[in-house]
Enzyme design. Structure first.
Site, PDB file in Angstrom:
ATOM      1  N   GLU A   1       0.549  -0.089  -4.675  1.00  0.00           N
ATOM      2  CA  GLU A   1      -0.500   0.688  -4.691  1.00  0.00           C
ATOM      3  C   GLU A   1      -0.065   1.958  -4.982  1.00  0.00           C
ATOM      4  OE1 GLU A   1      -4.032   3.231  -2.962  1.00  0.00           O
ATOM      5  OE2 GLU A   1      -1.970   2.598  -2.100  1.00  0.00           O
TER       6      GLU A   1
ATOM      7  N   GLU B   1      -4.762   4.391  -8.139  1.00  0.00           N
ATOM      8  CA  GLU B   1      -5.868   5.076  -7.310  1.00  0.00           C
ATOM      9  C   GLU B   1      -6.062   6.361  -8.305  1.00  0.00           C
ATOM     10  OE1 GLU B   1      -8.239   6.554  -3.641  1.00  0.00           O
ATOM     11  OE2 GLU B   1      -6.546   5.139  -3.287  1.00  0.00           O
TER      12      GLU B   1
ATOM     13  N   HIS C   1       0.927  -1.402   0.010  1.00  0.00           N
ATOM     14  CA  HIS C   1      -0.114  -0.124  -0.025  1.00  0.00           C
ATOM     15  C   HIS C   1       1.037   1.338  -0.260  1.00  0.00           C
ATOM     16  CE1 HIS C   1      -2.850   2.738   2.250  1.00  0.00           C
ATOM     17  NE2 HIS C   1      -3.396   2.516   1.004  1.00  0.00           N
TER      18      HIS C   1
ATOM     19  N   HIS D   1      -1.070  11.086  -1.918  1.00  0.00           N
ATOM     20  CA  HIS D   1      -1.938  10.624  -1.325  1.00  0.00           C
ATOM     21  C   HIS D   1      -3.064  11.718  -1.048  1.00  0.00           C
ATOM     22  CE1 HIS D   1      -5.032   9.410   1.916  1.00  0.00           C
ATOM     23  NE2 HIS D   1      -5.097   8.292   1.155  1.00  0.00           N
TER      24      HIS D   1
END
Length: 288
Positions: free
Chosen positions: A64, A147, A37, A79
């Site tokens: 990710e 993402e 992650h 993020h």
């Protein structure tokens, strides 16, 4: 559909998505893949090149990341919607609160230290552009769960991401077969990716109601809920639907950082586990 595309999708199904034989014999289901992650984020600053290098060094091929856009239209891997938590932006640009990513140019973001907050040994680490990130993944022979972060802030970001991926060679048959998934919490964003490039595997981040799963199955290949919201019954309901590529929907769950939870979700039959501590999950899965 072209024969090569069909073959690529068949390879995807074999690698990650449960088929009818597996549904009939749960004991034969492959162990879930372990996804680092934001890279190996317990060992290096998240969403940076050192984080994906560390994941590769630990033997994890899947990582990710999160993609957003700068004021001048460049794609960067970060993020938060702001630069405050993971860079020294307050010191470099003290008068520009709240330091949103979308309010800074790529050149300004490139000046920031994105490593010292994590550890002094990572001082000088930069926020990577998506292009830099993809090139490093390719060098490391890694795979990506990408993402799209905060897509409402960045109209058209889906097409822009696909263009970068294409330019970096990530939309060929080899990558599409087993090395790329694009996900988002935004239904519209995922639907847009599927409409623009149907061969790309897509995933919805969240837990749609069981009654709505058939709608998602029209444009996503995976449903990726938090492990806290997952159950064996829900996992079975997801797998009962076939996605746009004709195979049962898959499930990657997040963010699992201890052995007990890893064993629990593996028992539900998930296809992938996102974790900040991939080595902990890997050890746990050996005992399932």
């Amino acid at each position: 559909m072209h024969a090569r595309a069909v073959a690529a999708l068949a390879a995807v199904a074999a690698l990650f998505l449960p088929g009818s034989e597996v549904r009939a014999a749960e004991a034969h289901r492959p162990q879930p893949v372990v996804v680092a992650h934001r890279g190996a984020s317990a060992h290096a600053p998240e969403n940076t090149l050192p984080a994906i290098d560390k994941a590769a060094a630990l033997g994890f091929s899947w990582v990710e990341n999160d993609v957003q856009r700068t004021r001048d239209g460049k794609l960067v891997v970060i993020h938060d919607a702001t630069l405050k938590r993971t860079t020294n932006v307050e010191q470099v640009f003290p008068g520009r609160a709240p330091w949103k990513v979308k309010d800074f140019t790529a050149a300004e973001i490139a000046r920031l230290d994105a490593g010292s907050w994590f550890s002094p040994k990572f001082a000088g680490t930069r926020v990577p552009t998506l292009d830099q990130y993809m090139r490093r993944l390719e060098r490391n022979h890694e795979k990506l769960l990408l993402e799209i972060k905060n897509p409402k802030l960045y109209p058209g970001i889906e097409a822009q991401i696909l263009k970068v991926l294409a330019n970096d060679g990530w939309l060929d048959h080899r990558h599409l077969a087993s090395r790329l998934i694009v996900q988002s919490f935004s239904t519209n964003s995922v639907r847009t990716v599927h409409a623009l490039k149907p061969a790309v595997r897509t995933a919805f981040l969240g837990r749609p109601d069981t009654a709505d799963l058939h709608r998602y199955a029209a444009f996503v290949d995976l449903i990726n809920p938090s492990y806290r919201t997952l159950s064996a019954d829900y996992a079975a309901a997801v797998r009962a639907h076939r996605g746009p590529h004709g195979v049962p929907l898959g499930i990657f769950t997040w963010t699992v950082d201890n052995a007990a939870n890893a064993r629990t979700v593996a028992g539900f039959g998930v296809d992938g586990i996102l974790t900040n501590k991939p080595e902990v999950v890997r050890r746990a899965l050996k005992t399932v």
